[in-house]
Design a protein around this motif. Structure first.
Motif, PDB file in Angstrom:
ATOM      1  N   ALA A 549       0.842  -1.195   0.000  1.00  0.00           N
ATOM      2  CA  ALA A 549       0.000   0.000   0.000  1.00  0.00           C
ATOM      3  C   ALA A 549       0.879   1.247   0.000  1.00  0.00           C
ATOM      4  O   ALA A 549       1.899   1.293   0.697  1.00  0.00           O
ATOM      5  CB  ALA A 549      -0.909  -0.005   1.216  1.00  0.00           C
ATOM      6  N   PRO A 550       0.517   2.272  -0.775  1.00  0.00           N
ATOM      7  CA  PRO A 550       1.332   3.501  -0.778  1.00  0.00           C
ATOM      8  C   PRO A 550       1.330   4.218   0.560  1.00  0.00           C
ATOM      9  O   PRO A 550       2.248   4.973   0.860  1.00  0.00           O
ATOM     10  CB  PRO A 550       0.670   4.354  -1.880  1.00  0.00           C
ATOM     11  N   SER A 551       0.300   3.972   1.400  1.00  0.00           N
ATOM     12  CA  SER A 551       0.215   4.603   2.715  1.00  0.00           C
ATOM     13  C   SER A 551      -0.772   3.818   3.561  1.00  0.00           C
ATOM     14  O   SER A 551      -1.627   3.089   3.028  1.00  0.00           O
ATOM     15  CB  SER A 551      -0.240   6.063   2.591  1.00  0.00           C
ATOM     16  N   PRO A 552      -0.699   3.946   4.893  1.00  0.00           N
ATOM     17  CA  PRO A 552      -1.703   3.291   5.744  1.00  0.00           C
ATOM     18  C   PRO A 552      -3.117   3.751   5.439  1.00  0.00           C
ATOM     19  O   PRO A 552      -4.064   2.965   5.529  1.00  0.00           O
ATOM     20  CB  PRO A 552      -1.268   3.679   7.165  1.00  0.00           C
ATOM     21  N   GLN A 553      -3.266   5.009   5.076  1.00  0.00           N
ATOM     22  CA  GLN A 553      -4.597   5.518   4.738  1.00  0.00           C
ATOM     23  C   GLN A 553      -5.149   4.835   3.492  1.00  0.00           C
ATOM     24  O   GLN A 553      -6.345   4.525   3.415  1.00  0.00           O
ATOM     25  CB  GLN A 553      -4.555   7.034   4.539  1.00  0.00           C
ATOM     26  N   ALA A 554      -4.278   4.586   2.503  1.00  0.00           N
ATOM     27  CA  ALA A 554      -4.723   3.907   1.285  1.00  0.00           C
ATOM     28  C   ALA A 554      -5.161   2.476   1.585  1.00  0.00           C
ATOM     29  O   ALA A 554      -6.127   1.975   0.987  1.00  0.00           O
ATOM     30  CB  ALA A 554      -3.604   3.916   0.241  1.00  0.00           C
ATOM     31  N   PHE A 555      -4.476   1.805   2.519  1.00  0.00           N
ATOM     32  CA  PHE A 555      -4.875   0.451   2.881  1.00  0.00           C
ATOM     33  C   PHE A 555      -6.234   0.452   3.579  1.00  0.00           C
ATOM     34  O   PHE A 555      -7.097  -0.394   3.284  1.00  0.00           O
ATOM     35  CB  PHE A 555      -3.817  -0.173   3.792  1.00  0.00           C
ATOM     36  N   GLU A 556      -6.454   1.385   4.499  1.00  0.00           N
ATOM     37  CA  GLU A 556      -7.746   1.467   5.187  1.00  0.00           C
ATOM     38  C   GLU A 556      -8.868   1.766   4.198  1.00  0.00           C
ATOM     39  O   GLU A 556      -9.967   1.204   4.299  1.00  0.00           O
ATOM     40  CB  GLU A 556      -7.686   2.546   6.262  1.00  0.00           C
ATOM     41  N   GLU A 557      -8.605   2.626   3.240  1.00  0.00           N
ATOM     42  CA  GLU A 557      -9.615   2.943   2.236  1.00  0.00           C
ATOM     43  C   GLU A 557      -9.926   1.734   1.369  1.00  0.00           C
ATOM     44  O   GLU A 557     -11.076   1.493   0.989  1.00  0.00           O
ATOM     45  CB  GLU A 557      -9.113   4.104   1.364  1.00  0.00           C
ATOM     46  N   MET A 558      -8.901   0.935   1.050  1.00  0.00           N
ATOM     47  CA  MET A 558      -9.112  -0.284   0.274  1.00  0.00           C
ATOM     48  C   MET A 558     -10.005  -1.264   1.018  1.00  0.00           C
ATOM     49  O   MET A 558     -10.910  -1.879   0.435  1.00  0.00           O
ATOM     50  CB  MET A 558      -7.763  -0.909  -0.056  1.00  0.00           C
ATOM     51  N   LEU A 559      -9.776  -1.429   2.343  1.00  0.00           N
ATOM     52  CA  LEU A 559     -10.616  -2.325   3.132  1.00  0.00           C
ATOM     53  C   LEU A 559     -12.077  -1.871   3.126  1.00  0.00           C
ATOM     54  O   LEU A 559     -12.998  -2.691   3.009  1.00  0.00           O
ATOM     55  CB  LEU A 559     -10.104  -2.399   4.567  1.00  0.00           C
ATOM     56  N   LYS A 560     -12.298  -0.581   3.246  1.00  0.00           N
ATOM     57  CA  LYS A 560     -13.672  -0.073   3.219  1.00  0.00           C
ATOM     58  C   LYS A 560     -14.324  -0.323   1.868  1.00  0.00           C
ATOM     59  O   LYS A 560     -15.512  -0.662   1.792  1.00  0.00           O
ATOM     60  CB  LYS A 560     -13.677   1.419   3.536  1.00  0.00           C
ATOM     61  N   ASN A 561     -13.558  -0.170   0.795  1.00  0.00           N
ATOM     62  CA  ASN A 561     -14.133  -0.332  -0.546  1.00  0.00           C
ATOM     63  C   ASN A 561     -14.545  -1.775  -0.805  1.00  0.00           C
ATOM     64  O   ASN A 561     -15.651  -2.030  -1.308  1.00  0.00           O
ATOM     65  CB  ASN A 561     -13.120   0.123  -1.596  1.00  0.00           C
ATOM     66  N   ILE A 562     -13.694  -2.749  -0.466  1.00  0.00           N
ATOM     67  CA  ILE A 562     -14.052  -4.132  -0.754  1.00  0.00           C
ATOM     68  C   ILE A 562     -15.159  -4.620   0.174  1.00  0.00           C
ATOM     69  O   ILE A 562     -15.928  -5.516  -0.183  1.00  0.00           O
ATOM     70  CB  ILE A 562     -12.824  -5.063  -0.662  1.00  0.00           C
ATOM     71  N   GLN A 563     -15.270  -4.022   1.365  1.00  0.00           N
ATOM     72  CA  GLN A 563     -16.353  -4.408   2.260  1.00  0.00           C
ATOM     73  C   GLN A 563     -17.678  -3.827   1.796  1.00  0.00           C
ATOM     74  O   GLN A 563     -18.730  -4.475   1.906  1.00  0.00           O
ATOM     75  CB  GLN A 563     -16.053  -3.950   3.686  1.00  0.00           C
TER      76      GLN A 563
END
Length: 567
Positions: A549-563
């Protein structure tokens, strides 16, 4: 010197000495009278000379050497300089002058860019010389079912291909699809890894091992591939089915999303019809025949999955996923794990840490809990001390301990916000950080004074038998079912957690209490109290490129999107 010979006549030297020696005097004079640089080059050199001239605004003198133009460097040195630059900067460099543009046609520059940026190791000039290399490439990435001897007609024309074409028309053009992706196959999801494999870009679908062998390595099969069949022309081929590669198409829909389409779906069909396709799929997906599956409910689930997933063999959409970021204080290294899920077989989850909690998110799913949902959540602040082995066999005893912790969690959540003094007192008495008995030796563990703030790993490691190399004995309580009876018999530590359960179609979802058991750095388990079921998870031992992930924020956003896709 081979590069220098190839670049003869480029630059202010106007030809190397060897070529000048072969010329006659008249030819040499004529060659020297011809300009080798365009007006733009002359303007750059004139500006550089003006800066170096005394009294012309420059400071050239005894105390400072004259400045030199980049154009005066030998071609072989410029090749080395340009080869160290990112490939995305080279097109702009080619617009500076004719000399730079000619040098950037040197293939060694682009070969180095292909190797350093994308890991390409193949030598284009040797693939056509050594037949073994061609056969290796063909057998691995083309179609191993075709008889030997026909491979030369299907292989690309590597002899006349340039690394610049490979870089610009293949690697750079499709760079946005490299990495990890989750296909949109309803509740089932999946894991696609798009990688540069030799002179190909291949999309590998990663499949869990056959149930219930959770420690076996992952299986994978190619879904599509992209390569250059001729210069400046990339070909996309679908690899689905059992009749070899055929025409396909890839479209980048938007950022972090692309789709694939098969243009010859007849290659997906088998001569024996759907029945033969189902039996082949069952053997490859589950490693058994329909007659081997006696449970009627399991047969229904498998047949439903085949019918559902076979509808997506023509067109699929993929959404990017990232690997979870790692922190030194994490309980174990986060990442992808294979886990047992009863009649649904093995599924892939992603373990990630979020402060006081850890979460296991489904990458593959089922009709009850679809892909993208958080199947397990671990409360790292509430440690559970398991009873001895004899008492642990009693399910009621384990249930009593877990429910007491759940009640404690509820009371803490209902308490109003505490002041600084209360919060400090509460943190000192947290089950996450048990107090050291004055009568007990420290066993070499870090004290509260030595521990860094927020050190989750050190706090969780206190009072653990695993520190002495023994580990705490572990056995499943009587009545708890497990798909894999070959689970570890010792564990490091346990925490309170909740597991997500739901009816068919993700109806009436609710989180129920359970126990998270950490066995070692690569395995953990979860006991679902309400289901009286045990899931064993084992780490996916694979290295994935372009997946951070380019940043921790990008990873958290990815989790929200797939959920959100399956909520």
């Amino acid at each position: 010197m081979a590069v220098c010979a190839r670049l003869c006549g480029v630059g202010p030297s106007r030809g190397c000495r060897r070529r000048q020696q072969r010329r006659g005097p008249a030819e040499t004079v004529a060659a020297d009278s011809d300009p080798d640089t365009d007006p733009e080059e002359e303007r750059i050199e004139a500006g550089a000379a003006a800066l170096c001239a005394p009294g012309a605004g420059g400071s050239a003198g005894p105390s400072q050497p004259p400045r030199c133009s980049l154009l005066e460097l030998p071609p072989e040195l410029l090749v080395e300089i340009f080869a160290s630059l990112p490939g995305t900067d080279l097109p702009s460099l080619a617009q500076v002058c004719t000399k730079f543009r000619r040098i950037l046609h040197t293939d060694t520059i682009w070969r180095r860019r292909c190797r350093e940026e994308y890991g390409v190791c193949e030598n284009l000039r040797k693939l056509e010389i050594t037949g073994v290399s061609c056969r290796d490439v063909y057998a691995k990435r083309i179609n191993p079912r075709v008889k030997s001897g026909r491979f030369m007609k299907i292989l690309p024309d590597y002899e006349h291909m340039e690394y610049r074409d490979v870089y610009t028309c293949l690697l750079h053009r499709y760079r946005h699809i490299l990495g990890l992706w989750q296909p949109d196959i309803g509740p089932y999801g999946g894991l696609l890894n798009v990688v540069v494999d030799g002179l190909f870009i291949i999309g590998w679908m990663y499949l869990p091992p056959h149930d219930p062998h959770v420690d076996d390595p992952m299986r994978f099969k190619p879904l599509f591939r992209i390569h250059l069949m001729e210069r400046k022309s990339a070909t996309v081929e679908c690899m689905y089915g059992h009749r070899g590669p055929h025409n396909g198409h890839i479209q980048i829909v938007k950022k972090d999303e692309f789709s694939t389409k098969c243009n010859q779906t007849d290659h997906h069909r088998m001569s024996g019809g759907r029945q033969e396709e189902f039996r082949t799929w069952l053997r490859e997906e589950w490693g058994r025949t329909l007659e081997d599956i006696f449970h009627e409910h399991m047969q229904e689930l498998i047949l439903m999955k085949f019918i559902y997933t076979s509808q997506y063999d023509n067109c699929l959409t993929y959404r990017r996923i990232y690997l979870p970021p790692s922190h030194p204080d994490d309980l174990i290294r986060p990442g992808l794990f294979k886990g047992t899920y009863g009649s649904h077989g093995l599924e892939i989850v992603m373990l990630s840490f979020h402060g006081k909690h850890a979460r296991a998110t489904k990458i593959t799913g089922d009709p009850n809990i679809p892909a993208g949902q958080q199947t397990v959540e671990i409360d790292l602040m509430h440690r559970i001390q398991l009873p001895d082995v004899e008492n642990l066999r009693n399910f009621n005893e384990l249930s009593r301990i877990v429910l007491e912790v759940r009640e404690q969690v509820r009371q803490e959540q209902q308490q109003p916000e505490e002041g600084p003094e209360d919060g400090e007192r509460h943190s000192q008495q947290s089950p996450r950080e048990p107090q050291q008995d004055p009568a007990q030796p420290n066993m070499g563990l870090p004290t509260e004074k030595d521990r860094e703030p927020g050190d989750r790993g050190a706090a969780a490691a206190e009072e653990q038998p695993a520190q002495s190399g023994q580990g705490q004995p572990f056995v499943l309580p009587v009545g708890v079912s497990s798909r894999n009876e070959d689970y570890p018999r010792t564990c490091r530590m346990c925490f309170y957690g909740t597991g997500l359960i739901a009816g068919h179609g993700f109806t009436s979802p609710e989180r129920t209490p359970g126990v998270f058991i950490l066995f070692d750095n690569d395995r953990f388990g979860f006991i679902w109290l309400e289901l009286k079921s045990f899931s064993l998870y084992s780490r996916v031992q694979a290295t994935f490129r372009n997946a951070d992930a380019p940043s921790p924020q990008a990873f958290e956003e990815m989790l929200k999107n797939i959920q959100s896709l399956t909520s």
